[in-house]
Design a protein around this motif. Structure first.
Motif, PDB file in Angstrom:
ATOM      1  N   GLU A 121     -20.947  -0.852 -23.449  1.00 10.57           N
ATOM      2  CA  GLU A 121     -20.954  -1.753 -22.362  1.00 10.57           C
ATOM      3  C   GLU A 121     -19.939  -2.657 -22.219  1.00 10.57           C
ATOM      4  O   GLU A 121     -19.435  -2.886 -21.286  1.00 10.57           O
ATOM      5  N   TYR A 177     -21.836   0.476 -15.183  1.00  8.88           N
ATOM      6  CA  TYR A 177     -20.949   1.891 -15.230  1.00  8.88           C
ATOM      7  C   TYR A 177     -20.472   1.814 -13.597  1.00  8.88           C
ATOM      8  O   TYR A 177     -19.612   2.110 -13.518  1.00  8.88           O
ATOM      9  N   THR A 208     -25.722   5.346 -20.615  1.00  6.76           N
ATOM     10  CA  THR A 208     -26.133   3.894 -19.810  1.00  6.76           C
ATOM     11  C   THR A 208     -27.234   3.852 -19.279  1.00  6.76           C
ATOM     12  O   THR A 208     -27.999   2.610 -19.170  1.00  6.76           O
ATOM     13  N   HIS A 209     -28.170   4.798 -18.943  1.00  8.58           N
ATOM     14  CA  HIS A 209     -29.842   4.653 -18.756  1.00  8.58           C
ATOM     15  C   HIS A 209     -30.695   4.913 -19.613  1.00  8.58           C
ATOM     16  O   HIS A 209     -31.708   4.860 -19.424  1.00  8.58           O
ATOM     17  N   THR A 242     -26.917  -1.663 -17.998  1.00  9.07           N
ATOM     18  CA  THR A 242     -25.741  -0.860 -18.159  1.00  9.07           C
ATOM     19  C   THR A 242     -25.298  -0.004 -17.028  1.00  9.07           C
ATOM     20  O   THR A 242     -24.099   0.060 -16.712  1.00  9.07           O
ATOM     21  N   PRO A 243     -26.441   0.441 -16.222  1.00 13.62           N
ATOM     22  CA  PRO A 243     -25.928   1.660 -15.213  1.00 13.62           C
ATOM     23  C   PRO A 243     -25.345   0.807 -14.181  1.00 13.62           C
ATOM     24  O   PRO A 243     -24.355   1.150 -13.632  1.00 13.62           O
ATOM     25  N   LYS A 267     -21.966   8.892 -19.627  1.00 15.77           N
ATOM     26  CA  LYS A 267     -22.880   8.246 -18.501  1.00 15.77           C
ATOM     27  C   LYS A 267     -24.273   8.553 -19.051  1.00 15.77           C
ATOM     28  O   LYS A 267     -24.965   7.317 -18.766  1.00 15.77           O
TER      29      LYS A 267
END
Ligand code: GN1
Ligand code: MG
Length: 368
Positions: free
Chosen positions: A310, A164, A196-197, A160-161, A193
Motif C-alpha cells: 500500500e 488502488y 488489496t481487498h 487499500t482498495p 490486485k
C-alpha cells in the motif's frame, strides 16, 4: 534570528519565556516540526499541521486530545509517569488545542519529552523488539476507547482498495507525463490486485475486528529513552482511528524491518530482515497475544506485506500526481521510494513461509 511565523505561533500558546533556539526535525514526511527552547527550562515541540493532508485541524485535535487524556488516566492507574510516557498537548490563547495564524495555517504544541530520541533504522535487535512492545502497549492502552467518537482524519487511510483506485486514476490522467517512466511498477501493482481487498473482506465478514489503532507505526514514531534505549511512548498521533492491529504491526515491519531505508535507491540492499522481523513479533505479541484473535495473528505476516504494498502504491500515486503529498528532496524521490517498497514486497513474498513460522513460534509462546 527566530522566524517570525514560528515566534507568533509559539507565543499564542502563552507559556512565557522567549525563544533562544529553534531546531527543525525533518524525518516526518507530512507536518513541519520544530523543537523550541526558551530561556526557561521547559522545551516544546511546535508543529505546523499540514492542512493539505489534514483538512480539519479541529477534528484532528479533538481526537488527539481525547486519546492522550485517556492514556494519561490509564498511566496514572498503572502508577506510571504520564509526563514522560505520553504526549501532553497545550491549549492556546483561544482555549483550543490548535492556533490558527493569519494565513490560515494551523499550529499545535506539546511539551518536549527530554532525554529521548528516535531512530530511523533499528541500531540493534533490542531497539526493534522494544518498538514492538511500545506499539503493542499503545494498542492495549486504547482498548475500550470509544471508537465511535473518533473522526476519520484521513478518509480511507488504510482502505487499500481505494488506494488502488486512486493509483489507477492517477495513471489515467497522467498529469505530469510520468507514466511512461513507471510502466513496470504499475504492472507490479495490477498483478497483485487481489492483495488489496483480502483484509477488508475479512472485516466485512466479521472475521477481523476493528480496534483503535495508530495507523502510522514507523519506527521513528517511537520515542526511546536516551539512557536505557527502551521505548517510552508513541508520537505522531494524527492518524489514530479505528483500524486493524495488522495495519499497526504491518507498517512497523515495512519501515523498520527493511534492510535498507525506505528511500534507498540501490535495490540490491532492500529486503526483509528476518532477524528484525523475529524480534518485532516477539515484542508485539508479548503485549498483545492474549487480546488478539487467531485470525489477526495468522494474518500478521500478510499485514506486513500489505502495508508495504500500500505504501508503494501511495508513493507511486504521488509521483504520478507531481509530488503533492509526501515531502520530497528531489524529483525522483517518490518513484525511488515506490520501487524500494515493491522490492520489499517481492522479498516478503519469497519469505512468507518463514515469516509465518516466526509468528506461530511466538503465538505458541505468548498465547497460552
Ligand atoms: C508519513 O508523517 P510520517 O512521516 O510519520 C505518512 C505515512 C507513511 C510514511 C512513509 C499521515 O508518515 O502514512 O507510511 O510517511 N503519514 C501520513 O514514510 O500520510
Ligand atoms: Mg512521524
Amino acid at each position: 534570528m527566530i522566524n517570525q511565523e514560528i515566534k507568533t505561533a509559539f507565543e499564542a500558546f502563552e507559556r512565557g519565556g522567549s525563544i533562544v533556539r529553534v531546531e527543525q526535525f525533518t524525518a516526518g514526511l507530512i507536518n513541519a516540526t520544530y523543537l523550541i527552547e526558551t530561556d526557561k527550562e521547559e522545551k516544546y515541540i511546535l508543529q505546523k499541521i499540514n492542512t493539505f493532508v489534514f483538512k480539519n485541524p479541529a477534528e484532528l485535535m479533538f481526537n488527539i486530545v481525547g486519546v492522550t487524556k485517556h492514556i494519561t488516566e490509564k498511566i496514572k492507574e498503572n502508577g506510571g509517569d504520564y509526563k514522560r510516557e505520553n504526549l501532553n498537548f497545550l491549549p492556546c490563547n483561544t482555549g483550543e488545542y490548535y492556533y490558527r495564524d493569519e494565513n490560515d495555517g494551523a499550529w499545535r504544541m506539546y511539551i518536549y519529552v527530554d532525554e529521548a530520541l528516535t531512530y530511523n533504522k533499528p541500531k540493534n535487535n533490542d531497539i526493534f523488539r522494544s518498538a514492538g512492545k511500545t506499539f503493542g502497549r499503545f494498542m492495549k492502552l486504547l482498548d475500550g476507547y470509544p471508537a465511535e467518537t473518533l473522526h476519520e482524519t484521513i478518509k480511507n487511510f488504510h482502505y487499500t482498495p481505494a488506494r488502488y483506485e486512486n493509483l489507477l486514476k492517477a495513471v489515467e490522467s497522467d498529469i505530469k507525463g510520468r507514466k511512461a517512466m513507471c510502466e513496470e511498477e504499475i504492472k507490479f501493482v495490477t498483478d497483485r490486485k487481489a492483495y488489496t481487498h483480502k483484509l477488508t473482506d475479512l472485516i466485512a465478514e466479521g472475521i477481523l475486528p476493528l480496534r483503535v489503532t495508530h495507523n502510522d507505526t514507523k519506527l521513528n514514531n517511537v520515542l526511546f529513552d536516551i539512557k536505557t534505549d527502551k521505548g517510552i511512548c508513541v508520537i505522531d498521533l494524527d492518524t489514530i482511528m479505528p483500524g486493524l492491529s495488522l495495519y499497526d504491526f504491518g507498517d512497523s515491519i515495512r519501515s523498520g524491518g527493511n534492510k535498507a531505508a525506505e528511500d534507498e535507491a540501490d535495490l540490491s540492499k532492500v529486503g526483509i530482515d528476518l532477524e528484525l522481523f523475529d524480534v518485532y513479533v516477539d515484542g508485539f505479541l508479548s503485549e498483545t497475544a492474549k487480546s488478539l484473535c487467531d485470525a489477526e495473528i495468522e494474518n500478521l505476516a500478510f499485514g506486513a506485506k500489505l502495508m508495504t504494498f500500500e505504501c508503494g502504491i501511495r508513493f507511486l500515486t504521488d509521483y504520478l500526481e507531481g509530488d503533492v503529498y509526501f515531502r520530497t528532496t528531489h524529483a525522483e524521490h517518490n518513484i525511488v521510494r515506490a520501487r524500494n517498497q515493491f522490492r520489499l514486497v517481492a522479498d516478503m513474498e519469497a519469505h512468507m513461509d518463514e515469516m509465518n513460522a516466526i509468528v506461530m513460534k511466538y503465538k505458541e509462546k505468548y498465547k497460552n
